[in-house]
Design an enzyme around this catalytic site. Structure first.
Site, PDB file in Angstrom:
ATOM      1  N   LYS A 134       0.875  -1.177   0.000  1.00 25.12           N
ATOM      2  CA  LYS A 134       0.000   0.000   0.000  1.00 25.12           C
ATOM      3  C   LYS A 134       0.908   1.222   0.000  1.00 25.12           C
ATOM      4  CE  LYS A 134      -4.371   1.123   0.075  1.00 25.12           C
ATOM      5  NZ  LYS A 134      -5.541   0.430  -0.463  1.00 25.12           N
ATOM      6  N   ASP A 174      -6.997   4.402  -4.648  1.00 24.11           N
ATOM      7  CA  ASP A 174      -7.661   4.246  -3.347  1.00 24.11           C
ATOM      8  C   ASP A 174      -8.279   5.615  -3.065  1.00 24.11           C
ATOM      9  OD1 ASP A 174      -7.888   2.326  -0.900  1.00 24.11           O
ATOM     10  OD2 ASP A 174      -7.271   4.184   0.030  1.00 24.11           O
TER      11      ASP A 174
END
Ligand code: NDP
Length: 454
Positions: A134, A174
């Site tokens: 991430k 995201d």
């Protein structure tokens, strides 16, 4: 989940968490994600000595590496600005690192570590060869001009491109990173590398993107909800559904729930929630998408336009519903909200957002034995279709909408069935948290053991 002090599993969990907190001070979101994970996986490792011998949990909770860097850029007034950015490459045991990039002022190393950690098991559940990662920045895209967002994305990629690649690490979107930002970053990546490869996913359809990627997380969450309901002989048709958020995940979750015959009565943003008791229609949803995606406005404008109720500064959890789909952000649903949902008769919660329920809320859902689909399982549709985008890029082909949607449905069904296998029997109540954690864990852990000590 709530065991007494003398319980040996609880003792192991507490002593593991003590060490983890000492090694990673002040990283509350990361602690929370690991706590929820080890509470269900520790009993499994105690029953399977090979994982204890290989020190798997200790190794799995330590990222492979974290890259941290400065992003300098110039605003429209000519001022020089600096932000901090990270890429957390958590674990590549079952495939190249894969996970989104988030641009939001609340981004910290702790937030990205929790997201990267959960990503490892979510990716494992899809059955595709993808490791967990991430990244993101504390850059706030709100109020920035498109030219400022472009300069930021380009500067971010000047550093990030050294650490990613189609066989190394494949970022996606995201919160705050949608099709526009992916376009800017992919453009810069291609320029710097002089290669056209699928190193980012969520790309536009004219330059390597996959059909259904935009819709995949929201649609997948609703497919998972339908799977949970079907498992107990029910379905989403006719149910009243409350959705939080009004971004990518929320709007497509609402769209699919409506297509399957549910009545969706709310959406929200960080300023408040709308309650449309008549339910959304395709036209009303199109208005919201345009409002949030193009004009970047507030959902309160919807309440003004359609004359519905607006809960100023509040999430939508006080609205009576059968199904709740939290699709905004982490910890948006706390113990009090969970108690209100349960008191009002809500019997299904499926998490479109990552870790939207606090530990207290999650415990209440588990204790009440409702159908509770945790994010690792319920929102894996997004990364699954990202994996399909990688395959199409590698093969230099494009699959049709129906083909991608069918694959998405079958991946969500397979994730559901893995949860049932590990979280309960055919005729028992299914603990989907345990099921998702244990099933996701096994694949990653077995690969790590196969590699020996590396
Ligand atoms: P978007 O940026 O498209 O939308 C985020 C939405 O959440 C906006 O409506 C935003 O409101 C709201 N929001 C953000 N922060 C808060 C807050 N603190 N309180 C209340 N509302 C808030 O993001 P996505 O839809 O892509 O992501 C939503 C969630 O889904 C995240 O948890 C993400 O990690 C997760 N997810 C996303 C995937 C994807 O494919 N995009 C894949 C898997 C998970 P506002 O407009 O006011 O900022």
């Amino acid at each position: 989940m709530n065991r007494g002090k003398s319980d040996p599993v609880q003792h192991e969990v507490e002593s593991f968490m003590q060490g983890l907190k000492k090694r990673n001070p002040h990283e509350n979101e990361f602690h929370q994600a690991v706590q929820e994970f080890v509470e269900t996986v520790m009993p499994y490792t105690l029953d399977h000595q090979k994982y204890r011998d290989a020190c798997i949990l200790e190794r799995m909770t330590e990222p492979d590496r974290i890259i941290i860097f400065r992003v300098s850029w110039q605003d429209d007034e000519g001022n020089i600005r600096a932000n901090r950015a990270w890429r957390v490459q958590f674990n590549n045991s079952i495939g190249p690192y894969k996970g989104g990039l988030r641009f939001h002022p609340t981004v910290t190393q702790s937030v990205l570590k929790f997201l990267g950690f959960e990503q490892c098991f979510k990716n494992s559940l899809t059955g595709l060869p993808m490791g967990g990662a991430k990244g993101g920045s504390n850059f706030n895209p709100k109020g920035k001009s498109p030219a400022e967002v472009m300069r930021f994305c380009q500067s971010m990629m000047v550093e990030l491109h050294r650490h990613i690649g189609e066989d190394t690490d494949i970022p996606a979107g995201d919160i705050g990173v949608g099709a526009r930002e992916i376009g800017y970053m992919f453009g810069m990546y291609k320029r710097l590398e002089n290669r056209f490869v699928g190193t980012l996913t969520g790309k536009g359809l004219t330059f390597g993107g996959s059909l259904v990627r935009t819709e995949a997380t929201g649609y997948g969450t609703v497919y998972f909800t339908e799977n949970m309901l079907n498992h107990v002989g029910d379905g989403i048709e006719g149910k009243t559904v409350v959705v939080s958020g009004s971004g990518n995940v929320a709007t497509y979750a609402a769209e699919k729930a409506m297509q399957l015959g549910a009545k969706v009565v709310s959406l929200s943003d960080s300023s408040g929630s709308i309650y449309d008791a008549d339910g959304f229609t395709p036209d009303k949803l199109a208005y919201i998408k345009e409002l949030k995606e193009v004009r970047r406005g507030r959902v309160s404008e919807y309440a003004d336009k359609y004359g519905c109720e607006y809960l100023d500064g509040k999430p939508p959890w006080s609205i009576k519903c059968d199904v709740a789909l939290p699709c905004a952000t982490q910890n948006e649903l706390d113990g009090e909200h969970a108690a209100t949902l349960l008191k009002n008769g809500c019997r299904v919660v499926a998490e479109g957002a990552n870790m939207p329920s606090t530990l207290d809320a999650a415990r209440q859902f588990l204790d009440a034995k409702i159908l509770y689909g945790p994010s690792k399982a319920a929102n894996a549709g997004g990364v699954a279709v990202s994996g399909l985008e990688q395959s199409q890029n590698a093969l230099r082909i494009s699959w049709s909408k129906e083909e991608v949607d069918d694959r998405l449905k079958s991946i969500m069904k397979s994730i559901h069935d893995q949860c049932v296998r590990q979280g309960g029997g055919e005729n028992e109540h299914v603990n989907y948290v345990k099921g998702a954690n244990v099933a996701g864990f096994i694949r990653v852990a077995d690969a790590m053991i196969a590699y020996g000590v590396v």
